[in-house]
Design a protein around this motif. Structure first.
Motif, PDB file in Angstrom:
ATOM      1  N   ASP A 194     -13.311  -2.520   6.356  1.00 56.12           N
ATOM      2  CA  ASP A 194     -12.681  -3.188   7.488  1.00 56.12           C
ATOM      3  C   ASP A 194     -12.640  -4.702   7.345  1.00 56.12           C
ATOM      4  N   VAL A 195     -13.307  -5.259   6.337  1.00 58.39           N
ATOM      5  CA  VAL A 195     -13.250  -6.704   6.134  1.00 58.39           C
ATOM      6  C   VAL A 195     -12.398  -7.076   4.931  1.00 58.39           C
ATOM      7  N   LEU A 196     -11.940  -6.093   4.170  1.00 59.53           N
ATOM      8  CA  LEU A 196     -11.094  -6.362   3.019  1.00 59.53           C
ATOM      9  C   LEU A 196      -9.678  -6.683   3.478  1.00 59.53           C
ATOM     10  N   PHE A 197      -8.909  -7.287   2.583  1.00 58.78           N
ATOM     11  CA  PHE A 197      -7.552  -7.718   2.923  1.00 58.78           C
ATOM     12  C   PHE A 197      -6.523  -6.645   2.567  1.00 58.78           C
ATOM     13  N   ASP A 198      -5.436  -6.634   3.348  1.00 60.19           N
ATOM     14  CA  ASP A 198      -4.314  -5.733   3.073  1.00 60.19           C
ATOM     15  C   ASP A 198      -3.414  -6.311   1.983  1.00 60.19           C
ATOM     16  N   ALA A 199      -3.420  -7.617   1.850  1.00 54.25           N
ATOM     17  CA  ALA A 199      -2.554  -8.268   0.862  1.00 54.25           C
ATOM     18  C   ALA A 199      -3.156  -9.592   0.429  1.00 54.25           C
ATOM     19  N   ILE A 200      -2.898  -9.962  -0.818  1.00 48.33           N
ATOM     20  CA  ILE A 200      -3.295 -11.262  -1.365  1.00 48.33           C
ATOM     21  C   ILE A 200      -2.040 -11.941  -1.899  1.00 48.33           C
ATOM     22  N   ILE A 201      -1.910 -13.226  -1.587  1.00 41.26           N
ATOM     23  CA  ILE A 201      -0.783 -14.016  -2.067  1.00 41.26           C
ATOM     24  C   ILE A 201      -1.317 -15.111  -2.985  1.00 41.26           C
ATOM     25  N   ALA A 202      -0.715 -15.269  -4.144  1.00 43.52           N
ATOM     26  CA  ALA A 202      -1.030 -16.380  -5.044  1.00 43.52           C
ATOM     27  C   ALA A 202       0.305 -16.928  -5.538  1.00 43.52           C
ATOM     28  N   SER A 203       0.888 -17.806  -4.751  1.00 49.11           N
ATOM     29  CA  SER A 203       2.223 -18.319  -5.047  1.00 49.11           C
ATOM     30  C   SER A 203       2.132 -19.680  -5.715  1.00 49.11           C
TER      31      SER A 203
ATOM     32  N   CYS B 189      -9.689 -10.641  -7.040  1.00 54.06           N
ATOM     33  CA  CYS B 189      -8.654  -9.993  -6.221  1.00 54.06           C
ATOM     34  C   CYS B 189      -8.988  -8.526  -5.996  1.00 54.06           C
ATOM     35  N   ASP B 190      -9.460  -7.872  -7.037  1.00 52.96           N
ATOM     36  CA  ASP B 190      -9.858  -6.475  -6.927  1.00 52.96           C
ATOM     37  C   ASP B 190     -11.016  -6.318  -5.946  1.00 52.96           C
ATOM     38  N   HIS B 191     -11.937  -7.283  -5.914  1.00 52.49           N
ATOM     39  CA  HIS B 191     -13.116  -7.200  -5.048  1.00 52.49           C
ATOM     40  C   HIS B 191     -12.770  -7.310  -3.574  1.00 52.49           C
ATOM     41  N   VAL B 192     -11.792  -8.142  -3.215  1.00 47.91           N
ATOM     42  CA  VAL B 192     -11.543  -8.447  -1.804  1.00 47.91           C
ATOM     43  C   VAL B 192     -10.328  -7.716  -1.228  1.00 47.91           C
ATOM     44  N   LEU B 193      -9.649  -6.908  -2.030  1.00 46.80           N
ATOM     45  CA  LEU B 193      -8.436  -6.217  -1.588  1.00 46.80           C
ATOM     46  C   LEU B 193      -8.714  -4.735  -1.358  1.00 46.80           C
ATOM     47  N   LYS B 194      -8.123  -4.196  -0.310  1.00 47.43           N
ATOM     48  CA  LYS B 194      -8.274  -2.773  -0.017  1.00 47.43           C
ATOM     49  C   LYS B 194      -7.586  -1.926  -1.087  1.00 47.43           C
ATOM     50  N   PRO B 195      -8.083  -0.730  -1.362  1.00 47.66           N
ATOM     51  CA  PRO B 195      -7.329   0.191  -2.215  1.00 47.66           C
ATOM     52  C   PRO B 195      -5.949   0.446  -1.604  1.00 47.66           C
ATOM     53  N   GLY B 196      -4.924   0.338  -2.404  1.00 45.43           N
ATOM     54  CA  GLY B 196      -3.566   0.459  -1.890  1.00 45.43           C
ATOM     55  C   GLY B 196      -3.002  -0.851  -1.389  1.00 45.43           C
ATOM     56  N   GLY B 197      -3.825  -1.912  -1.393  1.00 45.67           N
ATOM     57  CA  GLY B 197      -3.359  -3.217  -0.937  1.00 45.67           C
ATOM     58  C   GLY B 197      -2.446  -3.875  -1.959  1.00 45.67           C
ATOM     59  N   SER B 198      -1.693  -4.878  -1.514  1.00 44.71           N
ATOM     60  CA  SER B 198      -0.687  -5.530  -2.351  1.00 44.71           C
ATOM     61  C   SER B 198      -1.142  -6.902  -2.827  1.00 44.71           C
TER      62      SER B 198
ATOM     63  N   ASP C  94       9.054  -7.646   3.167  1.00 46.44           N
ATOM     64  CA  ASP C  94       9.735  -6.371   2.951  1.00 46.44           C
ATOM     65  C   ASP C  94       8.880  -5.391   2.156  1.00 46.44           C
ATOM     66  N   ASN C  95       8.147  -5.895   1.161  1.00 51.78           N
ATOM     67  CA  ASN C  95       7.283  -5.001   0.394  1.00 51.78           C
ATOM     68  C   ASN C  95       6.115  -4.493   1.235  1.00 51.78           C
ATOM     69  N   LEU C  96       5.586  -5.334   2.115  1.00 51.39           N
ATOM     70  CA  LEU C  96       4.493  -4.886   2.985  1.00 51.39           C
ATOM     71  C   LEU C  96       4.985  -3.888   4.032  1.00 51.39           C
ATOM     72  N   LEU C  97       6.211  -4.068   4.504  1.00 50.91           N
ATOM     73  CA  LEU C  97       6.752  -3.135   5.502  1.00 50.91           C
ATOM     74  C   LEU C  97       6.981  -1.746   4.912  1.00 50.91           C
ATOM     75  N   ASN C  98       7.117  -1.660   3.593  1.00 51.57           N
ATOM     76  CA  ASN C  98       7.241  -0.340   2.968  1.00 51.57           C
ATOM     77  C   ASN C  98       5.941   0.445   3.067  1.00 51.57           C
ATOM     78  N   VAL C  99       4.830  -0.278   3.252  1.00 50.41           N
ATOM     79  CA  VAL C  99       3.515   0.367   3.357  1.00 50.41           C
ATOM     80  C   VAL C  99       3.076   0.477   4.808  1.00 50.41           C
ATOM     81  N   HIS C 100       3.230  -0.625   5.550  1.00 49.81           N
ATOM     82  CA  HIS C 100       2.804  -0.661   6.947  1.00 49.81           C
ATOM     83  C   HIS C 100       4.021  -0.366   7.828  1.00 49.81           C
ATOM     84  N   LYS C 101       4.114   0.858   8.298  1.00 52.48           N
ATOM     85  CA  LYS C 101       5.329   1.322   8.964  1.00 52.48           C
ATOM     86  C   LYS C 101       5.452   0.878  10.418  1.00 52.48           C
ATOM     87  N   ALA C 102       4.366   0.407  11.029  1.00 52.73           N
ATOM     88  CA  ALA C 102       4.424   0.014  12.433  1.00 52.73           C
ATOM     89  C   ALA C 102       5.408  -1.132  12.622  1.00 52.73           C
TER      90      ALA C 102
END
Length: 343
Positions: A202-211, A227-236, A111-119
């Protein structure tokens, strides 16, 4: 009936003082457990460790670009999870609480990702979203995220766990197109990405999970930096973990490990637990903004997790990587302030 009774009992514990809780633990046969002494020892140890960390970081230049010199892997934790690597997919075994947690954490992430990725993609709401599952274990969360469309890479330093994840994935050939695994640490992945692609977006991640991961790490600062290195700006960034309170020690370790045996004895070290405030501070110092923190609770009688108003034991956190600061204009020699920057 038993589940409802246990749930009400757990909720009442949230409102009790530490002294009252100590008495409750004693009443179930732990008369030799000296609550006050244990808490004082832990508090003193935490303060000493915090002072040492502050002294170590005092020599870092303010605002400097830090290299990753530490490792997130604790050798003792590595050995512990090696011994459990074949048990990840036993829904009635040591990891049954993690299986049940998917009922909350998958919708929380989706749900949090869908708030950003509208498709919108019918049946695959996260199609096109690149996700990194850090400390994926046997893939208990990796596979469900792949099933709702995300392209997920699961990483874990325990090779035996990755082997278990790959074997389970092989049972679903269609899922293998969206889910992959790699036996490595987060810092190793970060270094490889930097060398291979020079940090291209284009190789960075849109989201990182550490559960249920950060409470097992050896170095939280290195984790946040990577996490900062491998995540896109605006990523979750999504984290679920355990708060550092007297109540969390009583329930997550004394009750869950020693009395009810919900999880194997020795799974958790209270010294590694972290409060939402401290975790937020660490993340903000590495370029993240925390958007939400929600408390959750596991009921061993019903085998289910529920969202609650208190984050005194378990909590889920959602943070977003801030956009980079505006670059200086090389012709003017002054920073470009045409757009607001984050602090």
């Amino acid at each position: 009936m038993l589940a409802n009774t246990f749930g009400r009992t757990m909720l009442r514990l949230y409102s009790r003082s530490a002294d009252s809780l100590c008495g409750a633990v004693s009443n179930v046969g732990r008369k030799r457990f000296i609550w006050t002494v244990a808490c004082k020892r832990r508090t003193l140890s935490v303060r000493l460790n915090s002072d040492e960390r502050r002294q170590q970081h005092a020599f870092l230049p303010q605002g400097s670009t830090r290299a990753v010199h530490q490792t997130t892997v604790d050798p003792d934790e590595l050995k512990y999870f090696q011994s459990l690597a074949i048990k990840w997919w036993d829904e009635n075994g040591e990891f049954r609480a993690l299986h049940a947690m998917n009922d909350l954490r998958v919708p929380f992430i989706r749900d949090n990702l869908l708030n950003v990725h509208k498709a919108h993609h019918p049946g695959k709401p996260l199609a096109g979203v690149r996700v990194l599952d850090v400390g994926c274990g046997g893939g208990l969360l990796t596979e469900p995220l792949g099933r709702i469309g995300a392209k997920v890479l699961g990483i874990d330093p325990v090779e035996e766990s990755i082997g278990t994840a790959q074997r389970h994935l092989s049972c679903d050939p269609d899922l293998s197109e969206r889910v992959s695994y790699r036996a490595c640490t987060l810092e190793e992945l970060s270094a490889d990405m930097a060398e291979r692609e020079a940090g291209q977006g284009d190789v960075l991640f849109d989201a990182i999970i550490a559960s249920e991961v950060v409470e097992h790490l050896a170095d939280l600062e290195t984790f946040a930096l990577c996490c900062d290195h491998v995540l896109k700006p605006g990523g979750s960034l999504f984290i679920t973990t355990i708060n550092k309170t007297n109540l969390s020690y009583a329930l997550a370790i004394v009750v869950a490990e020693q009395l009810l045996r919900i999880v194997p004895r020795g799974t958790h070290d209270w010294e590694k637990f972290i409060s939402p405030i401290e975790l937020e501070r660490r993340l903000e110092s590495n370029g993240f903004s925390v958007k939400s923190v929600q408390g959750l609770m596991y009921n061993p009688a019903s085998g289910a997790w529920t969202w609650i108003n208190s984050d005194a034991i378990n909590y889920a956190l959602h943070a977003v990587k801030l956009a980079e600061e505006p670059q200086s204009d090389p012709q003017m020699g002054k920073p470009d302030h045409s757009a607001a920057s984050h602090t």
